[in-house]
Design a protein around this motif. Structure first.
Motif, PDB file in Angstrom:
ATOM      1  N   GLU A   1       0.579   3.996  -3.119  1.00 40.05           N
ATOM      2  CA  GLU A   1       0.931   5.248  -3.034  1.00 40.05           C
ATOM      3  C   GLU A   1       2.002   5.960  -3.463  1.00 40.05           C
ATOM      4  O   GLU A   1       1.707   7.137  -3.694  1.00 40.05           O
TER       5      GLU A   1
ATOM      6  N   LYS B   1       0.909  -1.064   0.256  1.00 37.57           N
ATOM      7  CA  LYS B   1      -0.161   0.195   0.333  1.00 37.57           C
ATOM      8  C   LYS B   1       1.066   1.123   0.010  1.00 37.57           C
ATOM      9  O   LYS B   1       0.638   2.112  -0.661  1.00 37.57           O
ATOM     10  N   ARG B   2       1.839   1.084   0.973  1.00 39.82           N
ATOM     11  CA  ARG B   2       3.123   2.158   1.108  1.00 39.82           C
ATOM     12  C   ARG B   2       3.620   2.450  -0.292  1.00 39.82           C
ATOM     13  O   ARG B   2       3.728   3.582  -0.964  1.00 39.82           O
TER      14      ARG B   2
ATOM     15  N   ARG C   1      -4.842   2.813  -7.184  1.00 38.38           N
ATOM     16  CA  ARG C   1      -4.454   3.384  -5.681  1.00 38.38           C
ATOM     17  C   ARG C   1      -4.903   1.315  -5.324  1.00 38.38           C
ATOM     18  O   ARG C   1      -4.634   0.954  -4.313  1.00 38.38           O
TER      19      ARG C   1
ATOM     20  N   ARG D   1       1.919   9.400  -5.956  1.00 35.03           N
ATOM     21  CA  ARG D   1       2.293  10.563  -6.065  1.00 35.03           C
ATOM     22  C   ARG D   1       3.042  11.231  -6.438  1.00 35.03           C
ATOM     23  O   ARG D   1       3.374  12.266  -7.673  1.00 35.03           O
TER      24      ARG D   1
END
Length: 221
Positions: free
Chosen positions: A13, A9-10, A35, A17
């Protein structure tokens, strides 16, 4: 494997970005889809830790999973709505189809390489993408029985725009396709209205070859 692990998940993300939003992709549905889709499951276990990098990766059979930004850019350019029906030519890893399936009601995707077709069908079932319909065959001829489509996306480079795909676009339909030679292409957006077809270039790109009756006739090494 836990597809919602904090580690991935990190990484997702950070990918959104740094690689996608930073380059101008703003469509909230596209960003939400990227995402949500576990990209690391669409590559081999040996490459999972590279899945969120800013580059394409090999998936076997001489094919690749596209750079995340290219997937986002092409998806945004289709200007999708929730009730759209989308045709994808070249299932490959299945990642692009999964992104589309997060946004639209139905995705039809065609793959000419049988091991990839089998692998992605199993992965779609595992991830519960029940709105993805798969077919094994020559994608350059499209899927006439299910046409017209609101959008068509071609994930391999073609020497020309396949005429059967143009015919299968609905009025108001959009198509994204890389067109050029074996080494580089222009990413072309096609829009069909009641008066005919309009084409615009989105810039340079490089994809594997689109093999089929209306693309490259055979793999040339």
């Amino acid at each position: 494997m836990n597809t919602s692990s904090a580690k991935y998940k990190r990484q997702r993300e950070d990918m959104v970005r740094r690689q996608i939003e930073a380059r101008g992709v703003t469509d909230p549905d596209v960003l939400a889809a990227i995402r949500n889709v576990p990209r690391h499951l669409f590559v081999s276990e040996a490459l999972e830790d590279q899945a969120y990098g800013d580059f394409p990766l090999p998936i076997g059979e001489g094919q690749t999973i596209s750079q995340p930004y290219i997937v986002a850019e092409m998806t945004q350019a289709l200007a999708l709505s929730a009730d759209d029906r989308v045709l994808e030519i070249g299932t490959g890893s299945g990642y692009q189809a999964a992104i589309l399936a997060e946004i639209v009601s139905r995705v039809y995707t065609i793959e000419r390489i049988h091991p990839l077709f089998v692998r992605t069908r199993r992965l779609f079932d595992r991830l519960h993408y029940h709105n993805i319909v798969t077919r094994y065959g020559d994608g350059t001829s499209g899927w006439p029985d299910e046409s017209p489509f609101d959008a068509i996306i071609v994930t391999a480079g073609s020497p020309k725009v396949p005429e059967p795909l143009v015919r299968q676009l609905a009025v108001g339909g959009r198509m994204i396709i890389p067109v050029g030679d074996r080494y580089s292409q222009d990413l072309i957006k096609i829009y069909r209205d009641q008066t005919g077809i309009r084409q615009t270039s989105m810039g340079g790109c490089r994809f594997v070859k689109l093999i089929g009756e209306h693309g490259w006739k055979k793999v040339q090494r």
